[in-house]
Design an enzyme around this catalytic site. Structure first.
Site, PDB file in Angstrom:
ATOM      1  N   VAL A 103      -9.072   3.721   8.177  1.00  0.00           N
ATOM      2  CA  VAL A 103     -10.294   4.023   7.422  1.00  0.00           C
ATOM      3  C   VAL A 103     -11.534   3.819   8.305  1.00  0.00           C
ATOM      4  CG1 VAL A 103     -11.677   3.456   5.388  1.00  0.00           C
ATOM      5  CG2 VAL A 103      -9.173   3.376   5.257  1.00  0.00           C
ATOM      6  N   ARG A 119      -9.514  -6.650  15.773  1.00  0.00           N
ATOM      7  CA  ARG A 119      -8.637  -7.712  16.259  1.00  0.00           C
ATOM      8  C   ARG A 119      -8.453  -7.583  17.769  1.00  0.00           C
ATOM      9  NH1 ARG A 119      -3.466  -7.362  12.800  1.00  0.00           N
ATOM     10  NH2 ARG A 119      -3.914  -5.278  13.539  1.00  0.00           N
ATOM     11  N   LYS A 145      -9.085  -3.575  -2.064  1.00  0.00           N
ATOM     12  CA  LYS A 145      -8.656  -3.764  -3.461  1.00  0.00           C
ATOM     13  C   LYS A 145      -7.896  -5.061  -3.668  1.00  0.00           C
ATOM     14  CE  LYS A 145      -5.618  -0.893  -1.320  1.00  0.00           C
ATOM     15  NZ  LYS A 145      -5.505   0.457  -0.815  1.00  0.00           N
ATOM     16  N   ILE A 170     -11.742   9.701  -4.678  1.00  0.00           N
ATOM     17  CA  ILE A 170     -12.150  10.143  -6.027  1.00  0.00           C
ATOM     18  C   ILE A 170     -13.315   9.300  -6.556  1.00  0.00           C
ATOM     19  CG2 ILE A 170     -11.377  10.570  -8.393  1.00  0.00           C
ATOM     20  CD1 ILE A 170      -8.501  10.548  -7.352  1.00  0.00           C
ATOM     21  N   GLY A 197      -0.610   7.820   7.251  1.00  0.00           N
ATOM     22  CA  GLY A 197      -1.691   6.847   7.055  1.00  0.00           C
ATOM     23  C   GLY A 197      -1.932   6.489   5.602  1.00  0.00           C
ATOM     24  N   LYS A 216      -5.321  -2.132  -8.120  1.00  0.00           N
ATOM     25  CA  LYS A 216      -6.246  -1.086  -8.586  1.00  0.00           C
ATOM     26  C   LYS A 216      -6.350  -1.105 -10.117  1.00  0.00           C
ATOM     27  CE  LYS A 216      -5.238   1.721  -4.548  1.00  0.00           C
ATOM     28  NZ  LYS A 216      -4.295   2.706  -3.979  1.00  0.00           N
TER      29      LYS A 216
END
Ligand code: NDP
Ligand code: HSE
Length: 437
Positions: free
Chosen positions: A11, A42, A103, A134, A185, A203
């Protein structure tokens, strides 16, 4: 606006790319240029391909980066509970806006982050944490704030939807489909979080908290994954005109004392092919919201992957950056309703049960008696020869029973008792049925 980016993986890398490619537009939309102050990772020396970024920006000191005076916004795309929680609390208390896709952290301990945001007068945005690209959390926390949401039903994990869709469409094996989802991914670093339903449960907790103005954590969510869904289950679903999806269901209810409650659960379920969620394939996500005045709303799109998730992160970055320039802050957490969360045993659901039984007189009566004792009403019964072999007295038969709605505890007790009957050779599959099949 100076950004501290924590994480530069699937991401984070796409966040960097989009910041670079859309720099001029983003600056125009915000009213000030966006610059990366530093990127905490890292491994500074990791090969990051052709990422359009100055290598001097990389650091292994996230806290040092967060504390810098020239940092306005902290974007966290590392994941996990600690040290991410400590970093974000530090940032928020210092009045820096936070955008996160984490999350797991929000579902485990969102309260600590919200409290820190309130203390520091800072924004906490997390659109990317549920359903990737979304736009879903903003509609829940803003657009639908004048309405009353009764139920949220969703496919919110791309990896498991990818796997179940492949099993349904081509008969691909579980392991092969998971490997492909990981390469694309979609899967978490440890895919157990996806296939065992932990990711979807996190979620679900975030969605339920927003929909019902109540602090719901991952620990409140009943969770089952897809590792026990078999090819036979998929075939059974098809025979009934259904498909199997890993669903997250958050719904209002009323307890025995008449008090309003919520129930939040994640499990595989059969849904009819006519249900709007049945056609959601590949790694796509979709969330079906039922609200009092708005009626039914459906949100659909890419729920995982670097670029789709980065799109949601950037949307939040623009929002918090604008707020900072305006000297404003978004509305804080809304948890005033404080509803209690009902145990799974009280959730109303339906079961599809497939049994291998002896084929002799009285078997159906005995089986039906178990359902009756637990006050579970049978909707349909289908009998055929077990394993497609010859039917008849003395042989084995397959019984497929679909129930009407009943409390989950009664259904589970029915299945337990069936397993103990001499005439039941095996309980081949037990799946919940949702959505009116
Ligand atoms: P990755 O594993 O691809 O990237 C993690 C990044 O964090 C890497 O850059 C890694 O550094 C860095 N990192 C890990 N530990 C540390 C540490 N202790 N200190 C500093 N940096 C560290 O994860 P993703 O990009 O897939 O996911 C990031 C977050 O986004 C997670 O919360 C995930 O749940 C969420 N998310 C992911 C989606 C997806 O489709 N992938 C979709 C929606 C949300 P290095 O590069 O050196 O290894
Ligand atoms: N692993 C997650 C999924 C990423 O498959 O949906 C998006 O949150």
């Amino acid at each position: 606006m100076r950004l501290a980016l924590l994480g530069c993986g699937t991401v984070g890398g796409e966040v960097v790319r989009l910041l670079h490619e859309q720099a001029a537009d983003l600056a125009a939309r915000i009213g000030a240029p966006l610059e990366i102050a530093g990127i905490a990772v890292r491994r500074v020396g990791r090969d990051r391909g052709d990422l359009p970024v100055d290598p001097a920006l990389f650091t292994t000191d996230p806290l040092g980066l967060i504390k810098r005076d020239d940092v306005d916004v902290v974007v966290e795309v590392v994941g996990g509970i600690e040290p991410a929680r400590s970093w974000l609390v530090e940032a928020l208390r210092a009045g820096k806006s936070v955008v996160t896709a984490n999350k797991a952290l929000l579902a485990e301990d969102g309260a600590t982050l919200h409290d820190a945001a309130a203390e520091g007068g800072a924004d906490l945005y997390y659109e990317a944490s549920v359903a990737g690209a979304i736009p879903l959390l903003r509609p829940l926390r803003e657009s639908l704030h004048g309405d009353r949401i009764n139920r949220v039903t969703g496919i919110v994990n791309g990896t498991t939807n990818f796997i179940l869709s492949a099993m349904d469409a081509t008969g691909t094996g579980f392991a092969e489909a998971l490997e492909e989802a990981t390469e694309l991914g979609y899967a978490e670093a440890d895919p157990t979080a996806d296939v065992e339903g932990f990711d979807a449960a996190a979620k679900a907790a975030i969605l339920a908290s927003l929909a019902f103005h109540t602090r719901v954590t991952a620990a409140h969510v009943h969770r089952e994954g897809i590792t026990e869904v078999t090819a036979a289950d998929v075939a059974s679903a098809k025979a009934m005109g259904c498909t199997i999806k890993l669903l997250c269901i958050a719904a209002r209810g009323v307890d025995a004392a008449g008090r309003e409650t919520v129930s939040v659960r994640v499990h595989p379920a059969m849904i009819p092919l006519t249900h709007p969620l049945a056609s959601v394939g590949d790694a796509f996500n979709a969330v079906f919201v039922e609200a009092e005045a708005a009626g039914q709303l459906m949100f659909y799109g890419r729920g995982a992957g670097g670029a789709p998730t980065a799109s949601a992160v950037l949307g939040d970055v623009v929002a918090v950056a604008r707020n900072r320039l305006a000297g404003a802050r978004a509305a804080s957490e809304s948890a005033y309703a404080d509803l209690s969360v009902r145990p799974m045993g009280e959730a109303l659901t339906r079961y599809h049960i497939s049994l291998d039984v002896a084929d002799r007189p009285g078997v159906l009566e005995s089986v039906a008696g178990v359902f009756a004792r637990h006050e579970v009403s049978i909707a349909t019964v289908r009998q055929g020869p077990a394993g497609g072999g010859p039917a008849g007295r003395g042989s084995e038969a397959e019984l497929v029973i679909v129930t009407h709605v009943a409390p989950d505890a009664a259904l589970a007790a029915t299945v337990r008792e069936l397993r103990g009957l001499e005439i039941v050779r095996s309980v081949a599959s037990v799946l919940r049925v949702e959505g009116g099949a």
